[in-house]
Scaffold this motif. Structure first.
Motif, mmCIF file in Angstrom:
data_model
loop_
_atom_site.group_PDB
_atom_site.id
_atom_site.type_symbol
_atom_site.label_atom_id
_atom_site.label_comp_id
_atom_site.label_asym_id
_atom_site.label_seq_id
_atom_site.Cartn_x
_atom_site.Cartn_y
_atom_site.Cartn_z
ATOM 1 N N HIS A 131 11.868 4.760 -2.761
ATOM 2 C CA HIS A 131 10.555 5.334 -3.085
ATOM 3 C C HIS A 131 9.687 5.543 -1.851
ATOM 4 C CE1 HIS A 131 10.971 5.471 -7.378
ATOM 5 N NE2 HIS A 131 11.254 4.182 -7.450
ATOM 6 N N THR A 132 9.831 4.693 -0.862
ATOM 7 C CA THR A 132 9.017 4.816 0.351
ATOM 8 C C THR A 132 9.769 5.531 1.473
ATOM 9 O OG1 THR A 132 9.681 2.622 1.134
ATOM 10 C CG2 THR A 132 7.641 2.765 -0.174
ATOM 11 N N LYS A 133 10.912 6.105 1.130
ATOM 12 C CA LYS A 133 11.736 6.858 2.090
ATOM 13 C C LYS A 133 12.085 6.022 3.331
ATOM 14 C CE LYS A 133 10.014 11.367 0.609
ATOM 15 N NZ LYS A 133 9.600 10.979 -0.692
ATOM 16 N N PHE A 134 12.345 4.724 3.094
ATOM 17 C CA PHE A 134 12.747 3.790 4.148
ATOM 18 C C PHE A 134 11.723 3.721 5.283
ATOM 19 C CE2 PHE A 134 16.554 4.564 1.809
ATOM 20 C CZ PHE A 134 17.261 3.368 1.855
ATOM 21 N N ASN A 135 10.466 3.961 4.973
ATOM 22 C CA ASN A 135 9.401 3.929 5.970
ATOM 23 C C ASN A 135 8.945 2.487 6.185
ATOM 24 O OD1 ASN A 135 7.303 4.490 7.690
ATOM 25 N ND2 ASN A 135 5.982 5.388 6.128
ATOM 26 N N GLU B 98 0.836 -1.209 0.000
ATOM 27 C CA GLU B 98 0.000 0.000 0.000
ATOM 28 C C GLU B 98 0.869 1.257 0.000
ATOM 29 O OE1 GLU B 98 -2.623 -0.380 3.353
ATOM 30 O OE2 GLU B 98 -3.820 -1.941 2.375
ATOM 31 N N ARG B 99 1.934 1.241 0.783
ATOM 32 C CA ARG B 99 2.828 2.405 0.832
ATOM 33 C C ARG B 99 3.523 2.629 -0.507
ATOM 34 N NH1 ARG B 99 5.569 1.737 6.870
ATOM 35 N NH2 ARG B 99 3.643 2.226 8.001
ATOM 36 N N LEU B 100 3.889 1.551 -1.169
ATOM 37 C CA LEU B 100 4.525 1.677 -2.474
ATOM 38 C C LEU B 100 3.550 2.271 -3.485
ATOM 39 C CD1 LEU B 100 7.054 1.207 -4.187
ATOM 40 C CD2 LEU B 100 6.161 -1.081 -4.704
#
Length: 91
Positions: free
Chosen positions: A70-74, A8-10
């Motif tokens: 892409h997800t800023k390492f979240n 979902e985050r991607l």
């Protein structure tokens, strides 16, 4: 459940990305790999994931790096979100 949250985050980070029957295998494999690495003290090597998933390790490494970028390492998922998504996926 964390790997599904990562998908979902991607999709939020890359709204133009289409999840298809041709790429879901790689997307899900890298999100499971990252969820395992985040949760475990001794992670499984990418070479193992590569053999099990049938994806060249170089490609897996690039996709892992791109995902994190892409997800800023979240990668942290709050306990409440995990519980909510678990209940959503397992009614």
């Amino acid at each position: 459940v964390a790997s599904l949250i990562y998908v979902e985050r991607l999709k939020e980070a890359l709204p133009e990305m289409k999840v298809t029957k041709y790429n879901i295998h790689r997307i899900f494999m890298v999100t499971m790999l990252l969820a395992a690495k985040f949760a475990e003290d001794i992670p499984i090597h990418n070479s193992y994931w590569s053999r099990v998933g049938g994806v060249p390790v170089e490609e897996l490494n690039k996709f892992e790096s791109a995902f994190c970028s892409h997800t800023k390492f979240n990668l942290f998922v709050e306990k409440e979100l995990l519980q909510m998504k678990y209940e959503e996926y397992h009614p």
